[in-house]
Scaffold this active site. Structure first.
Site, mmCIF file in Angstrom:
data_model
loop_
_atom_site.group_PDB
_atom_site.id
_atom_site.type_symbol
_atom_site.label_atom_id
_atom_site.label_comp_id
_atom_site.label_asym_id
_atom_site.label_seq_id
_atom_site.Cartn_x
_atom_site.Cartn_y
_atom_site.Cartn_z
ATOM 1 N N GLY A 254 -26.952 157.296 30.546
ATOM 2 C CA GLY A 254 -26.155 158.500 30.787
ATOM 3 C C GLY A 254 -24.733 158.406 30.259
ATOM 4 O O GLY A 254 -24.201 159.368 29.685
ATOM 5 N N GLN B 128 -22.093 138.946 37.278
ATOM 6 C CA GLN B 128 -21.173 138.022 37.955
ATOM 7 C C GLN B 128 -21.037 136.686 37.239
ATOM 8 O O GLN B 128 -20.071 135.961 37.468
ATOM 9 C CB GLN B 128 -21.643 137.764 39.393
ATOM 10 N N SER C 296 -20.433 152.140 35.868
ATOM 11 C CA SER C 296 -21.065 152.982 36.889
ATOM 12 C C SER C 296 -21.726 152.054 37.911
ATOM 13 O O SER C 296 -22.951 151.926 37.959
ATOM 14 C CB SER C 296 -22.102 153.899 36.224
ATOM 15 N N CYS D 29 -23.907 152.391 43.898
ATOM 16 C CA CYS D 29 -23.244 153.310 44.824
ATOM 17 C C CYS D 29 -23.646 153.070 46.268
ATOM 18 O O CYS D 29 -23.003 153.565 47.189
ATOM 19 C CB CYS D 29 -23.566 154.757 44.446
ATOM 20 N N SER E 81 -28.796 158.019 37.919
ATOM 21 C CA SER E 81 -28.046 158.294 36.700
ATOM 22 C C SER E 81 -26.865 159.223 36.972
ATOM 23 O O SER E 81 -26.446 159.406 38.118
ATOM 24 C CB SER E 81 -28.980 158.880 35.644
#
Length: 359
Positions: A19, A61, A79, A82, A342
């Site tokens: 995206g 990481q 992004s 979440c 996305s």
């Protein structure tokens, strides 16, 4: 950036199904994607299928400052997961293991020989009040970045899709934004992206919420984003004739009907599709009524011939280009899950265009 200048060298973190890359393409920015990073094997299959390049699949990481310096990148697009900040989640914020890779990337910035000069971060609404956000802003400020933050939804860009998201745009001094008067602010309308000086600050958030229902008045109808329109003829529906997989079973309607968000082809708003769409009904996305009743509030749900939006239609509402497609081995549920994670190209493209623009 002048045409003769070298393109910006971009790193794309948590690249998902592409995206962010589609948004950069739509924005028309002079950028070259140097590398993409994602830990999800299936998302990387989709990315590789569409862009011909497979993202780096190791744990972010493990990347050191020296590793990142080797890319000679000057723009980072991120992004991050979440779930640490969602309303449905436990809201552990930075204590959530899924937030640790993002925090690690931020902490590397001061260690870099060649830190990025522009950074773009996308996340859910709620991130802006998290301790991870606080840490991010602190690191960016200490690293000589100026920031402008936004909460925007596709509804504000004419797309009948309610998916508000948080965005942080950061530029390292001496670079500056076209509208520097919004530095350090959280902006809730897209006007500054298009050269308008007036804005809505976070203090007016309650007022924005109360008027947000008016946004969809200017949106295109849902039918403009449909793959099959109103036609429930199986011959019109996919080449394999699998119309039945999109029809909502009557036992689900009987059990969950009151919790369903139902839209019609002429609707100018539908709800956010989450990664659980097609697996669960409540709060995962809208269902489409394929029969237009004379009186909508008095019609039984069974008479509406409800169906799920197809993955192509969800892609359309995310403003992905027509050429985007899934490899054949990705199952229907997996397609919905990947799309649910996305972003909206209609929202991110203007933000990237604004970020990359010189004053």
């Amino acid at each position: 950036m002048a045409e003769e200048e070298q393109p910006w060298r971009v790193l794309e973190f948590y690249s998902g199904i592409g995206g962010m890359r589609y948004s950069a393409m739509k924005a028309g920015v002079n950028a070259k994607m140097i590398e993409a990073f994602d830990i999800n094997d299936l998302a990387n299959d989709v990315y590789a299928h569409n862009f011909g390049h497979r993202p780096f699949q190791g744990n972010i990481q493990t990347l050191s400052a020296a590793d990142l310096d080797r890319y000679k990148a000057n723009v980072w697009l991120l992004s991050p997961p979440c779930q640490p900040y969602t309303r449905q989640g436990l809201q552990k914020q930075s204590a959530d293991a899924r937030a640790s890779s993002f925090l690690r990337i931020l902490e590397i910035i001061p260690e870099l020989m060649q830190p990025p000069v522009m950074i773009f971060v996308e996340n859910v609404v709620g991130f802006e009040t998290s301790d991870t956000h606080q840490k991010m802003i602190q690191i960016l400020n200490e690293s000589q970045f100026v920031t402008q933050e936004f909460i925007l939804s596709p509804l504000q860009f004419g797309v009948p899709y309610s998916r508000p998201r948080y965005f942080c745009l950061a530029k390292r001094k001496p670079l500056s934004f076209c509208n520097p008067e919004f530095n350090g602010q959280l902006i809730l309308v897209p006007k500054p992206l298009f050269g308008h000086k007036e804005s809505v600050s976070i203090n007016e958030y309650d007022q924005l919420i109360s008027t947000s229902d008016d946004m969809h008045q200017t949106c295109l109808p849902v039918e403009r984003f449909l793959e099959f329109g109103n036609d429930m003829n199986p011959n019109s529906f996919s080449s394999d004739g699998s119309l039945s997989q999109y029809v909502v079973p009557s036992n689900l309607i009987e059990r969950w009907g009151s919790a369903m968000d139902i839209v019609y082809p002429d609707s100018t708003r539908c709800c956010c599709f989450t990664k659980s769409y097609y697996r669960y009904v409540k709060g995962t996305g809208s269902l489409l009524a394929t029969i237009m009743p004379k009186t909508r509030d008095k019609t039984s749900l069974d008479e509406l011939c409800l169906r799920y939006f197809t993955p192509r239609e969800v892609s359309n509402l995310h403003s992905f280009p027509k050429e985007f497609e899934f490899p054949e081995h990705v199952t229907l549920r997996q397609r919905y899950a990947l799309l649910g994670n996305s972003l909206s190209v209609a929202v991110v493209a203007p933000l990237l265009h604004y970020l990359f623009s010189d004053p």
